[in-house]
Design a protein around this motif. Structure first.
Motif, PDB file in Angstrom:
ATOM      1  N   PHE A 179       0.857  -1.195   0.000  1.00 51.45           N
ATOM      2  CA  PHE A 179       0.000   0.000   0.000  1.00 51.45           C
ATOM      3  C   PHE A 179       0.890   1.240   0.000  1.00 51.45           C
ATOM      4  O   PHE A 179       1.908   1.283   0.689  1.00 51.45           O
ATOM      5  CB  PHE A 179      -0.884   0.048   1.266  1.00 51.45           C
ATOM      6  N   SER A 180       0.486   2.264  -0.757  1.00 50.50           N
ATOM      7  CA  SER A 180       1.120   3.569  -0.566  1.00 50.50           C
ATOM      8  C   SER A 180       0.170   4.677  -1.004  1.00 50.50           C
ATOM      9  O   SER A 180      -0.828   4.419  -1.685  1.00 50.50           O
ATOM     10  CB  SER A 180       2.458   3.676  -1.315  1.00 50.50           C
ATOM     11  N   GLY A 181       0.486   5.895  -0.573  1.00 52.81           N
ATOM     12  CA  GLY A 181      -0.380   7.033  -0.878  1.00 52.81           C
ATOM     13  C   GLY A 181       0.423   8.274  -1.236  1.00 52.81           C
ATOM     14  O   GLY A 181       1.579   8.412  -0.835  1.00 52.81           O
ATOM     15  N   HIS A 233      -5.655  13.683   3.808  1.00 51.21           N
ATOM     16  CA  HIS A 233      -4.391  14.196   4.347  1.00 51.21           C
ATOM     17  C   HIS A 233      -4.097  15.591   3.804  1.00 51.21           C
ATOM     18  O   HIS A 233      -3.572  16.445   4.516  1.00 51.21           O
ATOM     19  CB  HIS A 233      -3.229  13.261   4.005  1.00 51.21           C
ATOM     20  N   TYR A 262      -2.453  13.551  11.786  1.00 53.98           N
ATOM     21  CA  TYR A 262      -2.115  13.050  10.437  1.00 53.98           C
ATOM     22  C   TYR A 262      -1.532  11.631  10.448  1.00 53.98           C
ATOM     23  O   TYR A 262      -1.976  10.756   9.696  1.00 53.98           O
ATOM     24  CB  TYR A 262      -1.134  14.072   9.856  1.00 53.98           C
ATOM     25  N   VAL A 275       5.231  -1.018   2.510  1.00 55.29           N
ATOM     26  CA  VAL A 275       4.850   0.340   2.129  1.00 55.29           C
ATOM     27  C   VAL A 275       6.042   1.053   1.479  1.00 55.29           C
ATOM     28  O   VAL A 275       6.976   1.473   2.161  1.00 55.29           O
ATOM     29  CB  VAL A 275       4.362   1.139   3.363  1.00 55.29           C
TER      30      VAL A 275
HETATM   31  N1  TRP Z   1       2.220  11.013   4.349  1.00 56.49           N
HETATM   32  C1  TRP Z   1       2.518  10.624   2.997  1.00 56.49           C
HETATM   33  C2  TRP Z   1       3.274  11.776   2.307  1.00 56.49           C
HETATM   34  O1  TRP Z   1       3.094  12.919   2.606  1.00 56.49           O
HETATM   35  C3  TRP Z   1       1.271  10.280   2.224  1.00 56.49           C
HETATM   36  C4  TRP Z   1       0.573   9.104   2.804  1.00 56.49           C
HETATM   37  C5  TRP Z   1      -0.637   9.123   3.454  1.00 56.49           C
HETATM   38  C6  TRP Z   1       0.998   7.760   2.768  1.00 56.49           C
HETATM   39  N2  TRP Z   1      -0.993   7.867   3.802  1.00 56.49           N
HETATM   40  C7  TRP Z   1      -0.024   7.010   3.426  1.00 56.49           C
HETATM   41  C8  TRP Z   1       2.131   7.123   2.277  1.00 56.49           C
HETATM   42  C9  TRP Z   1       0.083   5.620   3.598  1.00 56.49           C
HETATM   43  C10 TRP Z   1       2.231   5.744   2.446  1.00 56.49           C
HETATM   44  C11 TRP Z   1       1.225   5.003   3.097  1.00 56.49           C
HETATM   45  O2  TRP Z   1       4.018  11.509   1.426  1.00 56.49           O
END
Ligand code: TRP
Ligand code: AMP
Length: 345
Positions: free
Chosen positions: A16-18, A56, A139, A155
């Protein structure tokens, strides 16, 4: 991945990543995150789940119309970079309510002190912490929920997210301990490759960032060939030529950064790059780097622009991804509620 799989042996490997839709994408996002997401998607056989973390993004002010556009543009960026909605689950965070539902539980597991120690909180809140949003402090609990609501085991992120991932591990460990279960995996950060921390082109001690006021400090994924060449030509360097070994880049942050970028884009190690370019002057190396950057980024930005013409298609892909994501997240949230003692879960 082997060592990591052992630490979470009862959990099926899942990635998973975001990325936040809080402005344009940079070369740092591409090399530190997206390109590696694509590699993990292709490596299989594990499931890969990628998210536009719009919730976020609003921890600091976002203009609503710009946020919508940035979310769709980020989705186009993921696809143009090689994320295939048939192979990966791709969606925006707010479309799957389970993230925020689990985040509330984690708000009650995590401690204030953990949050206040986060360097990103300190940097973003600045001197006036009393005036920062409560969401900015919380956050990392939402980030832990993003990951753990899928029982994700791996991740991929850039170096700057390491501390948040340690907190995610702490949340999983404390939850498992408090409720005497082995329910959440202790996630492995995957921070690999030459370009996990791409630095500003103007200052080798600062991260390349979409929020830097100087556009010359970064390469945007939507920059055209001339702009990329100009930014690289103007990138700060030192008067020496390139060394033949990585040791020769110590204490030369700007030189090291350009070599790291070259290595990331060409999928070589720093040693391999230096074996080729060692002894060259920057006047010779910079045009090589520009050519490579344009070769890699131009097809992505062209494809992004094409996809952005068809908003309905992007929204369809996001809706499909949200449905798939919910199928994984809903039973994990339900079980969490049961563990915590919620009636009717
Ligand atoms: N905090 C990460 C960033 O600013 C973004 C993010 C939110 C993320 N949720 C996540 C990354 C879960 C990996 C997994 O880059
Ligand atoms: P953000 O844009 O802050 O949401 O970051 C999304 C992803 O890109 C995260 O995995 C970050 O670690 C990564 N990232 C952002 N900037 C850089 C950078 N300059 N170098 C390497 N990775 C980065």
């Amino acid at each position: 991945m082997n060592e990591a799989v052992q630490t979470s042996s009862t959990f099926t490997p899942r990635v998973f990543s975001g990325i936040q839709p809080s402005g344009g994408l940079t070369l740092g996002n591409y090399l530190g995150a997206m390109k590696r997401f694509v590699d993990m998607q292709e490596a299989g056989p594990h499931e890969t789940v990628f998210c536009m973390v719009d919730l976020h993004a609003i921890t600091v002010w976002q203009d609503p119309a710009k946020l919508q556009r940035a979310t769709r543009e980020l989705c186009a960026g993921f696809i143009a970079a090689g994320i295939d909605p048939k192979k990966s689950i791709l969606f925006n965070q707010s479309a799957v309510a389970e993230h925020t539902q689990l985040a509330w539980i984690f708000n009650c597991v995590a401690r204030m002190g953990w949050m206040q120690r986060m360097t990103q909180w300190k940097d973003k809140a600045g001197k006036n912490q009393q005036n920062a949003s409560l969401g900015l402090l919380a956050y990392p609990a939402l980030m832990a929920a993003d990951i753990l609501v899928y029982h994700a085991t791996h991740v991929p992120v850039g170096e700057d997210q390491k501390q948040h991932l340690e907190l995610t591990r702490d949340v999983a460990i404390k939850f498992n301990h408090d409720y005497d279960v082995d329910f959440f995996p202790v996630t492995e950060p995957v921070i690999e490759g030459a370009a996990t921390r791409v630095m500003s082109l103007r200052d080798g001690s600062k991260k390349m960032s979409k929020s830097d006021p100087s556009d010359a400090s970064r390469i945007n994924m939507t920059d055209d060939a001339d702009t990329i060449a100009k930014k690289i030509r103007k990138a700060k360097t030192d008067p020496e030529g390139l060394p033949s070994e990585a040791k020769g880049l110590e204490d030369r942050p700007e030189a090291r950064n350009l070599v790291n970028i070259y290595a990331g884009l060409s999928e070589q190690s720093v040693e391999q790059v230096l074996a080729d370019v060692g002894g060259k002057q920057f006047s010779e190396f910079k045009p090589m780097l520009s050519e490579l950057a344009v070769e890699k980024l131009a097809p992505i930005s062209t494809e992004m622009a094409r996809l952005m013409q068809d908003q309905a298609e992007i929204d369809k892909i996001l809706a499909l991804g949200a449905g798939q994501a919910r199928e994984i997240a809903a039973p994990i949230l339900k079980k969490t509620y049961e563990i915590v003692g919620m009636v009717g879960a």
